[in-house]
Design an enzyme around this catalytic site. Structure first.
Site, PDB file in Angstrom:
ATOM      1  N   GLY A 118     113.382  -5.263  62.221  1.00 55.92           N
ATOM      2  CA  GLY A 118     114.292  -6.095  63.011  1.00 55.92           C
ATOM      3  C   GLY A 118     115.595  -6.451  62.324  1.00 55.92           C
ATOM      4  O   GLY A 118     116.215  -7.463  62.655  1.00 55.92           O
ATOM      5  N   LEU A 165     108.999   5.686  73.555  1.00 54.70           N
ATOM      6  CA  LEU A 165     109.923   6.307  74.498  1.00 54.70           C
ATOM      7  C   LEU A 165     109.864   5.527  75.791  1.00 54.70           C
ATOM      8  O   LEU A 165     108.768   5.225  76.274  1.00 54.70           O
ATOM      9  CB  LEU A 165     109.506   7.752  74.768  1.00 54.70           C
ATOM     10  CG  LEU A 165     109.780   8.760  73.654  1.00 54.70           C
ATOM     11  CD1 LEU A 165     109.272  10.131  74.063  1.00 54.70           C
ATOM     12  CD2 LEU A 165     111.274   8.806  73.337  1.00 54.70           C
ATOM     13  N   HIS A 209     120.759   5.017  66.697  1.00 55.93           N
ATOM     14  CA  HIS A 209     120.022   6.056  65.978  1.00 55.93           C
ATOM     15  C   HIS A 209     120.694   6.288  64.619  1.00 55.93           C
ATOM     16  O   HIS A 209     121.920   6.383  64.553  1.00 55.93           O
ATOM     17  CB  HIS A 209     120.002   7.342  66.805  1.00 55.93           C
ATOM     18  CG  HIS A 209     119.210   8.416  66.136  1.00 55.93           C
ATOM     19  ND1 HIS A 209     117.829   8.415  66.123  1.00 55.93           N
ATOM     20  CD2 HIS A 209     119.605   9.480  65.396  1.00 55.93           C
ATOM     21  CE1 HIS A 209     117.409   9.455  65.419  1.00 55.93           C
ATOM     22  NE2 HIS A 209     118.452  10.111  64.969  1.00 55.93           N
TER      23      HIS A 209
END
Ligand code: GRF
Length: 202
Positions: free
Chosen positions: A11, A91, A108
């Protein structure tokens, strides 16, 4: 504008977002933090910041779509306008992408479309790339594929290790993700095909 962050792990991106909301550099309201992992440190970070959290156990749902349908019920209840994936190790289903079309952002740790998948940093390093970075993009039906909002790059030095590179990439992420979120909140992202254009401030 209200948004939810989905996180499964450490996180650190969530923390950067929480800090940016506190500092006023993100003007949207972070109303909910969602996790598929009961033990995610991200949940603790949210609780410490006084943000509502939701843990949904994937094992309680027969399919990814039924999981996401339940999620959607919660998101509608909270009147969430858009979703920020930050280390969300699942996903999202086609149903979810359709429900929140162009309203889901992801980060990403590579320069997409290179080094998609679970280990973008290590993959770029072991491949021997000389340059890598981080990408914020809209989420579509394919993994790490949607239209690119922001990217930033760094050189991989010969002295780098996976650890030093990881640290450098996280720094980039913590800088560009809040920035991209604020561009979205301000309605400054427009689409031309799959090109995302940033509208200048009036
Ligand atoms: C980040 O590197 C992000 O790019 C990837 O997962 C990692 C999450 O890190 N999708 P953290 O949980 O935000 O620290």
């Amino acid at each position: 504008m209200k948004f939810a962050v989905f996180a499964s792990g450490h996180g650190s991106n969530l923390q950067a977002i929480i800090d940016a909301v506190k500092a006023g550099t993100i003007t949207g309201e972070l109303a909910l933090v969602v996790s598929n992992n009961r033990k995610a440190p991200a949940l603790k970070r949210a609780q410490d910041a006084g943000i509502k959290t939701l843990f949904l156990n994937p094992q309680d749902y027969a399919t990814p779509t039924s999981y996401d349908r339940q999620l959607t019920i919660h998101l509608k209840q909270e009147q969430i306008d858009f979703i920020v994936l930050a280390g969300y190790m699942r996903l999202v289903s086609a149903f979810f992408v359709k429900t929140y079309a162009r309203k889901i952002l992801n980060i990403h740790p590579s320069l997409l479309p290179s080094f998609k998948g679970l280990d973008g940093i290590k993959d770029a390093f072991t491949y021997g790339a000389k340059v890598t970075g981080a990408t914020v993009h809209f989420v579509d039906e394919k993994m790490d594929h949607g239209p690119i909002i922001l990217q930033d790059a760094i050189k991989i030095a010969e002295s780098d290790t996976i650890e030093t590179l990881t640290e450098k990439i996280h720094k980039i992420e913590h800088r560009i993700y809040p920035k991209a979120i604020q561009l979205f909140v301000e309605g400054r992202l427009t689409m031309k095909g799959r090109r995302v254009e940033i509208v200048e401030k009036p």
